[in-house]
Design an enzyme around this catalytic site. Structure first.
Site, PDB file in Angstrom:
ATOM      1  N   ALA A 221       0.839  -1.200   0.000  1.00 41.55           N
ATOM      2  CA  ALA A 221       0.000   0.000   0.000  1.00 41.55           C
ATOM      3  C   ALA A 221       0.870   1.245   0.000  1.00 41.55           C
ATOM      4  CB  ALA A 221      -0.965  -0.023   1.193  1.00 41.55           C
TER       5      ALA A 221
ATOM      6  N   GLY B   2      11.205  15.992  -3.097  1.00 38.80           N
ATOM      7  CA  GLY B   2      10.630  14.654  -3.025  1.00 38.80           C
ATOM      8  C   GLY B   2      10.962  13.806  -4.247  1.00 38.80           C
TER       9      GLY B   2
ATOM     10  N   LYS C  53      16.115  -2.855 -13.929  1.00 38.47           N
ATOM     11  CA  LYS C  53      15.214  -2.784 -15.087  1.00 38.47           C
ATOM     12  C   LYS C  53      15.881  -3.396 -16.319  1.00 38.47           C
ATOM     13  CE  LYS C  53      12.929   1.232 -13.100  1.00 38.47           C
ATOM     14  NZ  LYS C  53      12.993   2.703 -12.933  1.00 38.47           N
TER      15      LYS C  53
END
Lengths: 325, 325
Positions: A9, A188, A206
């Site tokens: 979450a 941020g 990745k």
């Protein structure tokens, strides 16, 4: 109606749960590391997330209840872990053993244990998709799948938005690494501990996933894939910490700039700062990512977009759910 | 093994036939406007094309024999025609009435008679895909399909390589339209009659197709689609003939340049020369195309690639065949 169990979450898991209804899906379970909300007819996502935001629990169930709940697709959006990729890997195993489909946002299982995932998938009626693990909203894996991975020679690009933000600000403003990193942390864009991004680890994971997809196309069996699969340990990785403002200035004066470029081929994975043309395809700015796919016959494709962000990455997860059919 | 009937032996049809075996498909029929090679076990494509190149026929069959041959997928790659979109539309009809799938490279049927195609498809077990009609090798429609067309707000981009070549050469070299057009004709980038490209017709057809795909997402029935579909006549189109070297020079001095931009939304289609940032995403150079997809949640995607070329466009056709499953 397709039922989703969402594990995790954080920004991505939360967005998947919040957007699921827009895509016509029902969330029957939503779990973080300490609690879960489980409801066969659909979790009240807004209420569960509000409870959590107020310092409470998502619901009165245990996180493990989410794994055994009723669902068609498990969305694995817990944080990426390296090595054994746990607990994400076990979540994938449980879902596949129940013949459920899995959509990954967590890179660990496909970067560190690709053949293990494929072996479980081969024994299951469930399928595993993982578009969101590479380049956020960018449909890199779907495009490779449509082109045919056997025809893709190389994939390269800018695969980490934090590193790209830092490099593009350094180049545009003539500022030093430490200065821009502090700014990125204030905004941020960079984490308090930015090492995963600025050392190239995230981009390398990745690229490992991409290389595994290309290598898999040459394998006739899971056993062969197990011999050929890559993990992070096989990647050649260099971060951006040693890129100086002076080096960037020299590059810019020459019509070029520096980007953290990841490259995945059948041979392996390389990630590091590279000189690229200042106005070229790879010189995306800010947190934007770009993936160049070099495939036979198609003449080269480049896809740019948001490489991170909860909602953007969730859109890739939800597209994967749609592709499961 | 999937069997293809290929109608049209221009650059695209020829490449589809030549590459089919690489993708694991068999060509059971290959036709141009005067002859056809038909063989249930597979046409000898190399021999048929060699015969044609030497001034002969593709084979000893009539073109109409290709339509009634044994095949799973009809590849319609005859030249785009406007208005009733014939004979392409009748080819689509015949295949769908036989419950065969259709992959279009010919824009006519989906630009001029979209609802008619969908009506035939609704009565058929066959399906119609048409990635190659928009942006050559660029997977625009596949990406829109994965995102969900109902979530796509607008698609815009550079959709004609000839016009883009002319504009980017004019801007880079400070040359006039007529001079660069003549150069493009010498290079084979522009046709002897370039009006289809430089007047914006080709880009407009692609945008009409895109707008029809977006509009279709809001329709509950083919009847509703018939009321809402667009054709070329509904597009607002302006070409590049009146773009002067002086105007381009002014733009470049201001950090901008001019590109022929097509825009497709639910509201309609607009194509015309627009000022775009010189180093921005839309300012692709040469014959390259780019498609920007503005969709909810995904944060904007841009895909660039070869917008034309036989082999490149054939790769989109063959990816469509793969997507048919």
């Amino acid at each position: 109606m397709t039922r989703l169990a969402v594990l995790g979450a954080g920004a991505v898991g939360r967005s998947v749960a919040e957007l699921a209804a827009e895509y016509g899906y029902t969330v029957t379970a939503l779990a973080d590391s300490t609690s879960a909300a489980v409801a066969p007819d659909g979790v009240d996502v807004t209420a569960a997330l509000a409870d959590k935001a107020e310092g409470g629990a998502l619901g009165d169930a245990d996180p493990t209840d989410a794994l055994t709940a009723e669902y068609d697709v498990l969305v694995e959006a817990t944080p990426t872990t390296l090595g054994d990729a746990e607990p994400g890997f076990s979540h994938v195993r449980t879902a596949l053993e129940r013949d459920r489909d899995v959509v990954l946002a967590n890179k660990g299982p496909v970067a560190e244990r690709f053949a293990d995932v494929r072996a479980l998938e081969a024994e299951s009626e469930g399928e595993v998709l993982f578009e969101a693990t590479v380049g956020g909203a960018i449909p890199a894996l779907a495009t490779i799948d449509d082109l045919g991975p056997e025809r893709v020679r190389a994939v390269r690009g800018v695969l980490n938005g934090t590193a790209n933000f830092v490099l593009s600000r350094m180049a545009a403003e003539g500022l030093d690494y430490d200065h821009v990193l502090a700014e990125a942390q204030d905004l941020g864009v960079a984490e308090a501990d930015p090492s995963f991004d600025v050392e190239g680890t995230d981009a390398a994971l990745k690229c490992v996933i991409l290389s595994n997809v290309l290598r898999e196309a040459d394998c006739d069996s899971v056993e062969e894939l197990r011999e050929r699969e890559l993990t992070l340990a096989d990647a050649d990785v260099d971060g951006i910490r040693n890129v100086t403002g002076g080096a960037l200035e020299l590059a810019v004066n020459d019509g070029r700039t520096v980007r953290l470029i990841g490259e995945a081929t059948r041979e392996g994975v390389r990630v590091g700062p590279r000189l690229v043309p200042e106005n070229g395809t790879l010189a995306v700015s800010g947190t934007r990512n770009i993936v160049e796919i070099d495939a036979e016959f198609s003449g080269g494709l480049a896809i740019s977009g948001a490489g991170a962000g909860g909602e953007e990455t969730a859109s890739a997860v939800l597209s994967d759910v749609g592709r499961l059919g």
